[in-house]
Design an enzyme around this catalytic site. Structure first.
Site, mmCIF file in Angstrom:
data_model
loop_
_atom_site.group_PDB
_atom_site.id
_atom_site.type_symbol
_atom_site.label_atom_id
_atom_site.label_comp_id
_atom_site.label_asym_id
_atom_site.label_seq_id
_atom_site.Cartn_x
_atom_site.Cartn_y
_atom_site.Cartn_z
ATOM 1 C CD GLU A 265 4.619 -3.142 11.195
ATOM 2 O OE1 GLU A 265 4.952 -2.776 12.327
ATOM 3 O OE2 GLU A 265 3.517 -3.672 10.950
ATOM 4 C CB THR A 307 3.679 -3.083 16.602
ATOM 5 O OG1 THR A 307 3.227 -3.129 15.264
ATOM 6 C CG2 THR A 307 5.173 -2.931 16.603
ATOM 7 C CG HIS A 419 2.244 -0.365 9.074
ATOM 8 N ND1 HIS A 419 0.928 -0.329 8.694
ATOM 9 C CD2 HIS A 419 2.250 -0.611 10.404
ATOM 10 C CE1 HIS A 419 0.174 -0.529 9.745
ATOM 11 N NE2 HIS A 419 0.939 -0.713 10.797
ATOM 12 C CG ASP A 479 5.370 -6.555 13.785
ATOM 13 O OD1 ASP A 479 5.270 -7.131 12.686
ATOM 14 O OD2 ASP A 479 4.979 -5.385 13.976
ATOM 15 C CG HIS A 480 1.988 -7.938 13.396
ATOM 16 N ND1 HIS A 480 1.646 -7.535 12.130
ATOM 17 C CD2 HIS A 480 2.356 -6.817 14.057
ATOM 18 C CE1 HIS A 480 1.781 -6.230 12.040
ATOM 19 N NE2 HIS A 480 2.220 -5.764 13.193
#
Ligand code: GP9
Ligand code: MN
Length: 628
Positions: A265, A307, A419, A479-480
């Site tokens: 994450e 995600t 997160h 993921d990002h």
């Protein structure tokens, strides 16, 4: 009599003023809110006084005038109440747009709202996205409420239908002229690539109108039949792609091994190899990189699905949807995928993620993708909560207990502890001292990443203990983005680069590590790629089919590139910024001549369009491609 008439006149004048005021407050306050939205989100750029911004405001005014005309036409006795409710609704919409945008850098389109179940995910993060200035969204509502009460006391005057029709017609003419004027000055090709451009050129209200029309035509009136022409367009794309692919470097190097992919994450590339206060942020990954294949120019390509888009990119190798999450909108499509290919080879396939199974519609999408089992949050015992849920250390440990240990297998692990907004107290979990950055978003992020790095180290140890390490290939990627665009200043300062669009684009990279225990396959590979390239790269290493993959094998490609979600393009040589319509050399930062990149850009737009077509028409169901 004269006195009475005078009084009556006065009465009408007062009610007339009240009526005019309510219209003025309605139009004026919504214009201010639209204006605020454009700049608080930075969809519109400073300086304020530019032609582009003026056109955006003219178009927003046009939309509001048309709306006011419709209310005037339809409602007579309840006209003012209708104005109030419309104001309330639009204010709520703009407010929701603002919060959503601050985190996702995207607008709330209907597909996103439609799948609102997944939007509850911002949950606890919402408070940290609020700003005191957002009060602007409600400031006019008491004024309208008071005006409503006053008008109800003086008695609202009914207006004859003909007068209402004439007023509505005049509003329609003025409104459409404003929109038409702005539209004719807008760079409309950008609209296809990113919703944000629609709002930048024509305002957020126009975007919602555009989105509604598109949604209705896509979903209500859409024909999902693949035409012969579309079929050959897709086939041509894959034939050309096949002709380009060459090389057999490390082909079959991981054949028969277990595959373990860890999607971390919010893990961004800029933390790798960095130190803060003389301490490495990711000591384990830094060491691991020295013993692995490390791809250091991989851009994330997620869109609305965040995600879930990263999962889609890595397992299917198609671009995500422009609007909404493909996991939610098209989970019943047929998608050839990494898990389904491995299943054909006799692998057991598992997905692990300790969140609700309905989240991002994972439970149904995972079975479509070919995962035998999905171990969601329901399978885990809560021992320690970090951020959004069960801590990554517990997650990894319990995940291994959930596996039956039968080989060969493919395990897809999605972590959660890192997160946004990283405001958990990590002091007991990480010994990293972020020094000057303590208490800032970036400092918190460093500690969170340092924690997940230690969890990864422990996971590797546990894999070894269980005898699952030696015969596996382990892939780690992020993921990002981790830091919202608004907060990028602090990252730019930390890295010592200017806070520009160009630098921001360059930072949107995630690490990709491919580790083959017991081999000498290692080294830094700097070819430019994206998450879309993960499946074909793995396919080459494992000797499995990836003919439907849109991405490239990063170990055997001559020209690196990544098509980004906003229509920008990153290559080995330059970055094209769609927001500016310009490309800049990666080394010198100099602007390139359009002729130097035009044809590449065209090819990338086609790639993106083909991807959308495949998803929307469920095209893989109708295609039989030759082995690639
Ligand atoms: C939710 C997790 C985070 O299950 O994957 O989702 P995100 O908010 O990053 O899209
Ligand atoms: Mn995520």
């Amino acid at each position: 009599m004269g006195k009475f008439l005078y009084k009556l006149k006065g009465f009408f004048r007062f009610s007339y003023i009240l009526q005019l005021s309510i219209w003025a407050v309605f139009l004026g306050s919504l214009m201010i809110k639209c204006f605020y939205f454009q700049f608080t989100t930075r969809i519109s750029e400073l300086p304020i006084k530019t032609r582009l911004n003026a056109n955006m405001l003219i178009s927003s005014f046009g939309v509001l005038v048309i709306l006011a005309g419709v209310i005037f036409l339809i409602f007579n006795r309840k006209r003012n109440l209708a104005l109030f409710i419309t104001d309330l609704f639009l204010s709520l919409l703009l407010f929701s747009d603002t919060l959503f945008f601050r985190y996702y850098r995207n607008l709330l389109s209907i597909p996103v709202i439609y799948n609102i179940g997944a939007a509850d995910k911002l949950g606890g993060s919402i408070i940290s996205l609020l700003k005191p200035k957002d009060i602007v969204y409600v400031i006019d509502l008491p004024v309208i409420a008071v005006l409503l009460i006053l008008i109800s006391r003086t008695g609202a005057r009914p207006v004859k239908f003909l007068v209402r029709a004439a007023g509505a017609l005049a509003a329609a003419v003025i409104g459409t002229s404003c929109i038409w004027y702005s539209y004719s000055h807008a760079y409309t090709p950008a609209f296809k690539l990113d919703n944000n451009y629609i709002a930048r050129y024509l305002g957020v209200l126009y975007f919602h109108f555009y989105d509604t029309v598109r949604f209705v035509s896509d979903n209500v009136l859409a024909n999902r039949n693949l035409t012969a022409e579309e079929k050959s367009r897709i086939e041509k794309f894959y034939e050309e792609k096949k002709a380009r692919s060459s090389g057999t470097y490390l082909k079959n190097a991981a054949r028969g091994r277990n595959l373990i992919i860890i999607q971390v994450e919010s893990l961004q590339e800029f933390v790798i190899g960095r130190e803060i206060n003389g301490q490495e942020i990711t000591p384990f990954m830094n060491k691991l990189i020295g013993e692995s294949l490390y791809f250091n120019n991989i851009y994330y390509q997620v869109a609305d699905g965040n995600t879930s888009d990263a999962e889609f990119l890595a397992n299917v190798s198609l671009h995500p949807l422009k609007e909404g999450s493909v996991f939610i909108r098209y989970s019943t499509n047929y998608f050839p995928s990494l898990p389904s290919e491995l299943k054909k080879q006799g692998y057991s396939t598992y997905a692990f993620h300790a969140n609700k199974p309905s989240f991002w519609n994972r439970s149904s999408m995972y079975s479509s993708l070919g995962f035998d089992r999905f171990f969601s949050g329901e399978y885990y015992k809560m021992e320690l909560k970090v951020g959004w849920g069960i801590s990554d250390s517990t997650f990894f440990r319990q995940s291994l207990e959930l596996m039956d240990g039968k080989s060969p297998f493919y395990g897809y692990f999605i972590t959660l502890s890192t997160h946004f907004p990283y405001n958990f107290d990590y002091s007991s979990l990480s010994s990293l001292n972020p020094g000057n950055y303590k208490g800032t978003l970036l400092g918190d992020y460093f500690q969170a990443v340092n924690y997940v790095d230690a969890c990864l180290e422990q996971f590797f140890e546990d894999l070894k203990k269980r005898g699952l390490y030696e015969n596996s290939m382990i892939v780690i990627f992020g993921d990002h983005h981790a830091i919202p665009r608004d907060e990028n200043g602090i990252v730019a300062r930390f890295l010592g680069v200017p806070d520009t669009e160009f630098q921001w684009a360059r930072l949107q990279k995630v690490p990709l590590i491919i580790h083959l225990p017991g081999t000498e396959h290692r080294g830094v590979i700097s070819v430019t790629g994206g998450e879309i390239d993960i499946y074909p790269t793995i396919a080459n290493l494992m000797g499995i089919d990836s003919r439907y993959a849109m991405g490239k094998d990063l170990l055997n490609c001559q020209k690196g590139y990544a098509v980004l979600r906003n229509g920008s393009l990153a290559t080995d040589r330059y970055i094209y910024l769609n927001s500016q319509g310009k490309a800049f050399d990666l080394v010198s930062g100099k602007e390139l001549e359009p002729k130097e990149y035009e044809s590449e850009l065209k090819a990338c737009v086609e790639e993106y369009e083909i991807s959308q077509l495949i998803i929307k028409k469920n095209a893989f169901k109708h295609l039989k491609l030759e082995n690639g």
